[in-house]
Design a protein around this motif. Structure first.
Motif, PDB file in Angstrom:
ATOM      1  N   TRP A 111      43.249 -15.585 -94.564  1.00  0.00           N
ATOM      2  CA  TRP A 111      42.205 -14.561 -94.417  1.00  0.00           C
ATOM      3  C   TRP A 111      40.827 -15.156 -94.656  1.00  0.00           C
ATOM      4  O   TRP A 111      39.892 -14.912 -93.878  1.00  0.00           O
ATOM      5  CB  TRP A 111      42.451 -13.409 -95.398  1.00  0.00           C
ATOM      6  N   SER A 114      39.778 -17.197 -91.796  1.00  0.00           N
ATOM      7  CA  SER A 114      39.445 -16.388 -90.616  1.00  0.00           C
ATOM      8  C   SER A 114      38.046 -15.794 -90.704  1.00  0.00           C
ATOM      9  O   SER A 114      37.477 -15.382 -89.686  1.00  0.00           O
ATOM     10  CB  SER A 114      40.464 -15.252 -90.449  1.00  0.00           C
ATOM     11  N   SER A 121      39.073 -14.806 -86.211  1.00  0.00           N
ATOM     12  CA  SER A 121      40.018 -13.807 -85.742  1.00  0.00           C
ATOM     13  C   SER A 121      40.851 -13.286 -86.905  1.00  0.00           C
ATOM     14  O   SER A 121      41.309 -14.057 -87.747  1.00  0.00           O
ATOM     15  CB  SER A 121      40.944 -14.410 -84.679  1.00  0.00           C
ATOM     16  N   ARG A 122      41.042 -11.979 -86.919  1.00  0.00           N
ATOM     17  CA  ARG A 122      41.884 -11.374 -87.956  1.00  0.00           C
ATOM     18  C   ARG A 122      43.355 -11.393 -87.574  1.00  0.00           C
ATOM     19  O   ARG A 122      44.200 -10.924 -88.331  1.00  0.00           O
ATOM     20  CB  ARG A 122      41.433  -9.940 -88.198  1.00  0.00           C
ATOM     21  N   THR A 123      43.664 -11.922 -86.399  1.00  0.00           N
ATOM     22  CA  THR A 123      45.057 -11.982 -85.975  1.00  0.00           C
ATOM     23  C   THR A 123      45.872 -12.873 -86.897  1.00  0.00           C
ATOM     24  O   THR A 123      47.038 -12.594 -87.175  1.00  0.00           O
ATOM     25  CB  THR A 123      45.149 -12.511 -84.527  1.00  0.00           C
ATOM     26  N   GLY A 124      45.249 -13.961 -87.383  1.00  0.00           N
ATOM     27  CA  GLY A 124      45.964 -14.910 -88.219  1.00  0.00           C
ATOM     28  C   GLY A 124      46.556 -14.309 -89.488  1.00  0.00           C
ATOM     29  O   GLY A 124      47.747 -14.470 -89.755  1.00  0.00           O
ATOM     30  N   TRP A 126      47.306 -11.261 -90.099  1.00  0.00           N
ATOM     31  CA  TRP A 126      48.380 -10.338 -89.715  1.00  0.00           C
ATOM     32  C   TRP A 126      49.619 -11.109 -89.253  1.00  0.00           C
ATOM     33  O   TRP A 126      50.760 -10.689 -89.502  1.00  0.00           O
ATOM     34  CB  TRP A 126      47.902  -9.393 -88.609  1.00  0.00           C
ATOM     35  N   ALA A 127      49.397 -12.240 -88.579  1.00  0.00           N
ATOM     36  CA  ALA A 127      50.525 -13.050 -88.126  1.00  0.00           C
ATOM     37  C   ALA A 127      51.336 -13.552 -89.314  1.00  0.00           C
ATOM     38  O   ALA A 127      52.573 -13.573 -89.268  1.00  0.00           O
ATOM     39  CB  ALA A 127      50.031 -14.232 -87.282  1.00  0.00           C
ATOM     40  N   LEU A 331      45.795 -18.899 -85.216  1.00  0.00           N
ATOM     41  CA  LEU A 331      45.363 -17.592 -84.730  1.00  0.00           C
ATOM     42  C   LEU A 331      44.123 -17.083 -85.458  1.00  0.00           C
ATOM     43  O   LEU A 331      43.556 -16.065 -85.078  1.00  0.00           O
ATOM     44  CB  LEU A 331      46.504 -16.581 -84.873  1.00  0.00           C
ATOM     45  N   SER A 332      43.702 -17.795 -86.490  1.00  0.00           N
ATOM     46  CA  SER A 332      42.474 -17.437 -87.222  1.00  0.00           C
ATOM     47  C   SER A 332      41.265 -18.221 -86.739  1.00  0.00           C
ATOM     48  O   SER A 332      40.137 -17.898 -87.117  1.00  0.00           O
ATOM     49  CB  SER A 332      42.663 -17.699 -88.724  1.00  0.00           C
ATOM     50  N   ARG A 343      48.045 -19.378 -78.407  1.00  0.00           N
ATOM     51  CA  ARG A 343      48.548 -18.021 -78.639  1.00  0.00           C
ATOM     52  C   ARG A 343      49.930 -17.781 -78.030  1.00  0.00           C
ATOM     53  O   ARG A 343      50.785 -17.162 -78.670  1.00  0.00           O
ATOM     54  CB  ARG A 343      47.543 -16.986 -78.124  1.00  0.00           C
ATOM     55  N   LEU A 347      53.107 -16.722 -80.326  1.00  0.00           N
ATOM     56  CA  LEU A 347      53.897 -15.515 -80.086  1.00  0.00           C
ATOM     57  C   LEU A 347      55.383 -15.854 -79.997  1.00  0.00           C
ATOM     58  O   LEU A 347      56.229 -15.140 -80.561  1.00  0.00           O
ATOM     59  CB  LEU A 347      53.433 -14.833 -78.804  1.00  0.00           C
TER      60      LEU A 347
END
Length: 420
Positions: A111, A114, A121-124, A126-127, A331-332, A343, A347
């Motif tokens: 976090w 990121s 990116s906030r995807t990291g 969450w991943a 992903l961050s 990506r 996934l």
């Protein structure tokens, strides 16, 4: 306050929803791991921690396990195994809690990364929160979380090669795979500095351990007699052939894993061993030809670790912890230019994690011991998805760092521009 500063402040605010999801999922994992919520598979989560407790008793006496085929780890693996003994709790509960703390530390690092200069990116986060939870209670039942924490720290803490090299060396002392993080260093000075620090830390740590505790270097030869784990990619044809009645081999428990035994296994084992240097040669080819971007260091780390796991004789469920951690960091990272990214590979890693969580331990007896078709099909699908992740990662890495004609790379090599 400017709009930009306001946006940065909002981005750095504690992600309460993310934390809530992390707390809910991890509490569930801990309740199942401790069998507070009985599932009938509690022994699968306790077995390794029980083994860690046994090893910790030997380590506390000032020596490493001798003559134990399951002990295959560098000397500083002793630290996460001894740490639970410092808490005034039973060893199993203490281990699970320490694992959860390392899990939370990884989330914080991802976090924070990121929201930083290279992140975006906030995807990291969450991943990591969701992806790691897909593995089920095995996430908190193995010491791989501790190793992944060191690796994520090496990826996110600093771009200084001295810091990275030292952290990679520390990871190498706990488990060997973090050395793969060197692959993305593209400038000769950075590579040599980080590599020198990695070797210095690793050799120095091994030397201190060897001088102070007997059998500290036994891990160097512990892997020699390992066979082909039925869960590995190289064993996939045998697992499927057995389920379909086309192969009369079987599995047996050796070296802490279910290994395949029967016709053709020896050849497949040799192929698996040969595949690792071939995979590393592909990484070397990329290294020589690529025009890297700031994010290629992280991308190369994922590709290299995926290659090492895919070509290994062993693919234990906890290995997915490593690649999920690296994928979360990737992903961050902010996209610095349009083009191919990791990506799709990330996934696929998450899908492989889900299938691994389904496999172990819930249908392990099916595909590992009895070799019946339903569980074997899940194993085959997981391995195909994992292989697809490795191939996709390499292809995307190659495409994203293709050197434009006439552009001088970081080592001074220039590709000529074709005549018009």
């Amino acid at each position: 306050m400017s709009a930009t500063n306001g946006g940065d402040t909002m981005h750095r605010r504690p992600p309460w929803l993310l934390l809530l999801v992390w707390v809910v999922t991890r509490v569930m994992l801990l309740l199942v791991a401790t069998q507070t919520i009985p599932t009938g598979h509690g022994v699968a989560f306790r077995n390794d921690v029980t083994l860690y407790r046994h090893w910790s008793e030997i380590l506390a006496e000032g020596q490493f396990p001798a003559g134990d085929e399951k002990w295959q780890y560098p000397p500083f693996a002793a630290l996460p195994l001894l740490a639970p003994r410092l808490l005034p709790l039973g060893y199993h509960v203490a281990f699970y809690l320490l694992a959860a703390l390392c899990d939370l530390a990884i989330l914080f690092l991802v976090w924070w990364f990121s929201t930083g200069r290279r992140g975006g990116s906030r995807t990291g986060p969450w991943a990591w929160t969701v992806g790691a939870a897909l593995l089920g209670p095995v996430l908190v039942s193995r010491y791989d979380l501790m190793v992944t924490l060191v690796a994520v720290l090496a990826l996110t803490a600093s771009a200084n090669p001295v810091v990275r090299g030292s952290l990679i060396g520390a990871g190498l002392l706990v488990k060997v795979w973090p050395v793969a993080l060197l692959a993305g260093l593209r400038r000769w000075r950075e590579l040599l500095t980080a590599s020198w620090l990695t070797v210095a830390v690793a050799v120095g740590g091994c030397g201190v351990a060897a001088l102070t505790m007997p059998h500290a270097l036994d891990f160097l030869t512990a892997q020699e007699k390992r066979g082909l784990q039925i869960e590995s990619l190289a064993a996939t044809p045998f697992a499927l052939a057995r389920a379909l009645g086309w192969w009369d081999g079987y599995t047996t428990y050796r070296h802490g894993a279910m290994e395949a035994v029967g016709g053709g296994v020896g050849v497949a084992t040799m192929v698996s061993l040969a595949a690792t240097p071939v995979a590393l040669a592909l990484i070397g080819l990329w290294w020589l030809r690529a025009a890297p971007s700031p994010r290629s260091y992280y991308d190369a780390a994922l590709t290299t670790v995926l290659f090492l796991v895919a070509t290994s004789r062993v693919l234990s469920p906890q290995y997915l912890v490593w690649v999920i951690g690296i994928a979360a960091v990737i992903l961050s990272v902010r996209r610095d230019r349009p083009g191919p990214t990791q990506r799709p590979a990330a996934l696929l890693v998450m899908v492989a994690a889900l299938l691994t969580g389904v496999m172990y331990p819930w249908i392990e007896l099916d595909y590992s011991w009895t070799g019946t078709l339903p569980g074997t099909l899940v194993l085959v699908l997981r391995n195909l998805v994992f292989l697809a992740a490795a191939v996709t990662s390499y292809v995307q890495l190659w495409r994203a760092t293709r050197r434009p004609a006439g552009v001088r790379d970081e080592r001074g090599v220039q590709t000529p521009v074709p005549a018009s």
